[in-house]
Design an enzyme around this catalytic site. Structure first.
Site, mmCIF file in Angstrom:
data_model
loop_
_atom_site.group_PDB
_atom_site.id
_atom_site.type_symbol
_atom_site.label_atom_id
_atom_site.label_comp_id
_atom_site.label_asym_id
_atom_site.label_seq_id
_atom_site.Cartn_x
_atom_site.Cartn_y
_atom_site.Cartn_z
ATOM 1 C CB SER A 57 38.026 147.444 -5.918
ATOM 2 O OG SER A 57 37.986 148.823 -5.788
ATOM 3 C CD GLU A 64 27.944 143.437 -24.892
ATOM 4 O OE1 GLU A 64 27.411 142.542 -25.583
ATOM 5 O OE2 GLU A 64 28.606 143.189 -23.853
ATOM 6 C CB SER A 65 32.477 148.913 -22.573
ATOM 7 O OG SER A 65 33.522 149.655 -21.978
ATOM 8 C CG HIS A 70 36.179 151.378 -4.441
ATOM 9 N ND1 HIS A 70 37.181 150.440 -4.422
ATOM 10 C CD2 HIS A 70 36.214 152.003 -3.246
ATOM 11 C CE1 HIS A 70 37.823 150.507 -3.259
ATOM 12 N NE2 HIS A 70 37.246 151.437 -2.521
ATOM 13 C CB CYS A 85 30.173 150.652 -26.969
ATOM 14 S SG CYS A 85 31.005 149.064 -26.875
ATOM 15 C CD GLU A 249 34.835 126.077 17.956
ATOM 16 O OE1 GLU A 249 34.372 127.229 17.906
ATOM 17 O OE2 GLU A 249 36.046 125.812 17.735
ATOM 18 C CG ASP A 280 34.626 131.084 26.658
ATOM 19 O OD1 ASP A 280 34.428 132.258 27.044
ATOM 20 O OD2 ASP A 280 35.745 130.664 26.282
ATOM 21 C CG ASP A 302 44.661 134.944 13.829
ATOM 22 O OD1 ASP A 302 44.076 135.055 12.742
ATOM 23 O OD2 ASP A 302 45.631 134.194 14.018
ATOM 24 N N PRO A 306 36.415 136.120 20.126
ATOM 25 C CG PRO A 306 35.672 134.184 19.033
ATOM 26 C CD PRO A 306 35.819 135.681 18.846
HETATM 27 N N1 SAM Z 1 44.034 126.986 12.458
HETATM 28 C C1 SAM Z 1 43.363 128.094 12.922
HETATM 29 C C2 SAM Z 1 44.288 129.242 13.228
HETATM 30 O O1 SAM Z 1 45.497 129.027 13.230
HETATM 31 O O2 SAM Z 1 43.856 130.355 13.368
HETATM 32 C C3 SAM Z 1 42.494 127.752 14.079
HETATM 33 C C4 SAM Z 1 41.466 126.876 13.640
HETATM 34 S S1 SAM Z 1 40.166 126.589 14.676
HETATM 35 C C5 SAM Z 1 38.944 126.736 13.512
HETATM 36 C C6 SAM Z 1 39.916 127.937 15.755
HETATM 37 C C7 SAM Z 1 38.672 127.758 16.562
HETATM 38 O O3 SAM Z 1 38.799 128.361 17.860
HETATM 39 C C8 SAM Z 1 37.449 128.430 15.930
HETATM 40 O O4 SAM Z 1 36.518 127.453 15.564
HETATM 41 C C9 SAM Z 1 36.902 129.346 17.015
HETATM 42 O O5 SAM Z 1 35.509 129.409 17.054
HETATM 43 C C10 SAM Z 1 37.481 128.667 18.275
HETATM 44 N N2 SAM Z 1 37.533 129.531 19.445
HETATM 45 C C11 SAM Z 1 37.861 130.835 19.480
HETATM 46 N N3 SAM Z 1 37.767 131.288 20.745
HETATM 47 C C12 SAM Z 1 37.383 130.239 21.521
HETATM 48 C C13 SAM Z 1 37.120 130.067 22.903
HETATM 49 N N4 SAM Z 1 37.223 131.099 23.752
HETATM 50 N N5 SAM Z 1 36.759 128.843 23.354
HETATM 51 C C14 SAM Z 1 36.644 127.791 22.496
HETATM 52 N N6 SAM Z 1 36.865 127.890 21.152
HETATM 53 C C15 SAM Z 1 37.241 129.102 20.678
#
Ligand code: SAM
Length: 428
Positions: A57, A64-65, A70, A85, A249, A280, A302, A306
């Site tokens: 939003s 001009e207003s 949204h 306007c 990473e 991974d 979180d 991944p």
């Molecule tokens: N400080 C942040 C938080 O509290 O959420 C975390 C920061 S760090 C950037 C998190 C990293 O974990 C990301 O770059 C993400 O790509 C990586 N990540 C997520 N799942 C993963 C996995 N299965 N293996 C390796 N890295 C992973």
């Protein structure tokens, strides 16, 4: 009977638009401001808000207003109001937005607003008011209010950002963006979650690394899973006794974005002791040699996408096996005030694997995470317990020498002081 009207209102239904654009607060703010300027309007300010999980939003206030919008990205739809306007031709803005939103179909109604026949004019001296306004008005400057919101269904954290987008890539795992918040500077956002900002990253990176390093006292081989911004390995590599740091990473785009736009955080990616792998972490730890690491740090995002698997019993069991007999595990532990379920389930998993007294929680504050209260959760395999330390002098000397801004011996010990509601949450 004059049919003079004070304003002109075009109500627009933009349909079959690009859903990604419809969910991009920075792009929409930029396009709405440009649409006004194309029609030679004078922009006074813009206020735009991104709603999580989707929708934007916003309004551009013009001399001009106003132009307002949204969006419903899930329908590829935007409801737009072009209210003007004076001489301004708002159809120029209409044409611009139709292109910018890639709208394949639309409808528009134009109506005159404020027919003077129906209004009574009050006398006051407009000329001086206009002259006064002209004096302070600077056409090139306008205040932008573009808000980024990280939220769940009950609470949110909104950060005002400049609207500038320095990096925006949809990787196979997540949307990786570098934005600039007005208070906390440049920041990394994954999907719509704040990961780290220039002005408060040290809270997180000093507390994920130094308490464990001083609890262990002689860590040589450290594994970091996640941590794509580079802040965690930067802190670990401050400890001269470390011989090797392996960082795994999953998303190379995060590393690229941070190297380019957050160099203060991504400062150690070329360090000779760092073995940086794009892989991974869940798969990596499955095949890791038993008892090979002194410290394992899970610096993951979180428990969605991944990172979901980074909260599983299997993953932490594999971490346990890969730790040396006196090894220490630290995991990004979520917040006891934002996602209580993930927080307590993680601790119960660590208690099951490492033992009820060997899964302490360290609490610290990150202003740019929802609620600001966050945690690291530990798994202590041997007897190197971070709550039972005696090298305070060494800690403070290290903090001074490295100019640390969060960590010191008091904070180390204080962070393991657990409020009763948290004790309740982790009680089994
Ligand atoms: N400080 C942040 C938080 O509290 O959420 C975390 C920061 S760090 C950037 C998190 C990293 O974990 C990301 O770059 C993400 O790509 C990586 N990540 C997520 N799942 C993963 C996995 N299965 N293996 C390796 N890295 C992973």
């Amino acid at each position: 009977m004059s049919n003079v009207a004070l304003g002109n209102h075009i109500l627009v239904e933009f349909m079959n638009c690009d859903p990604h654009i419809m969910n991009d607060v920075a792009a929409i703010e930029r396009d709405m401001v440009a649409a006004a300027q194309k029609a030679k309007a004078t922009v006074i300010n813009s206020t735009f808000h991104h709603f999580s999980p989707y929708g934007v939003s916003g309004v551009v206030v013009i001399q001009e207003s106003h132009l307002a919008i949204h969006t419903w990205p899930e329908y590829g739809y935007a409801a737009v109001d072009l209210f003007t306007c004076g001489e301004m031709d708002a159809w120029i803005s209409f044409d611009y937005l139709k292109e910018a939103f890639k709208s394949k179909s639309y409808s528009a109604i134009e109506m005159r607003r404020g027919s003077v026949n129906l209004l009574t004019r009050n006398d006051f001296d407009m000329t001086t008011m206009r002259e006064k306004a002209a004096e302070w008005r600077n056409p090139d400057f306008y205040t932008r209010n573009v808000w980024f919101t990280d939220k769940d269904e009950d609470q949110a954290l909104s950060l005002r950002f400049t609207g500038e987008v320095f990096f925006d890539v949809q990787s196979p795992y997540q949307r990786v963006r570098i934005l600039e918040s007005t208070k906390y500077g440049k920041m990394l956002a994954l999907d719509d979650m704040v990961m780290t900002t220039i002005n408060d990253e040290f809270h997180y990176h000093e507390m994920i690394s130094h308490p464990a390093m001083f609890a262990h006292g002689n860590a040589k081989n450290v594994l970091v899973i996640g941590g794509g911004d580079g802040g965690t390995v930067r802190e670990i590599l401050r400890h001269e006794g470390v011989e090797k740091v392996t960082m795994v990473e999953i998303d190379g785009e995060v590393i690229t974005a941070c190297k380019e736009h957050l160099p203060e955080i991504a400062a150690s990616f070329d360090h000779p002791k760092l073995d940086l792998k794009v892989d991974d972490g869940i798969a990596f730890i499955k095949t890791a040699a038993p008892e090979s690491y002194d410290i394992i740090i899970v610096d993951g995002s979180d428990p969605v996408g991944p990172a979901e698997g980074l909260f599983s019993v299997e993953f932490y069991t594999n971490c346990y096996n890969a730790l040396k007999k006196d090894g220490i595990l630290i995991a990004q532990g979520e917040s006891p005030k934002f996602n209580e379920k993930a927080f307590s389930e993680l601790n119960h998993t660590l208690q099951d694997i490492f033992g009820a007294d060997n899964a302490p929680v360290s609490l610290f504050y990150v202003p740019t995470y929802p609620t600001g209260m966050w945690s690291f959760q530990y798994g202590i395999k041997g007897d190197k317990h971070p709550k039972r330390v005696s090298n305070e002098t060494e800690m403070d000397a290290f903090a001074d020498k490295n100019g640390l801004r969060y960590y010191n011996s008091e904070i180390h010990k204080g962070s393991f002081a657990t409020p009763n509601f948290v004790k309740q949450l982790i009680k089994k």
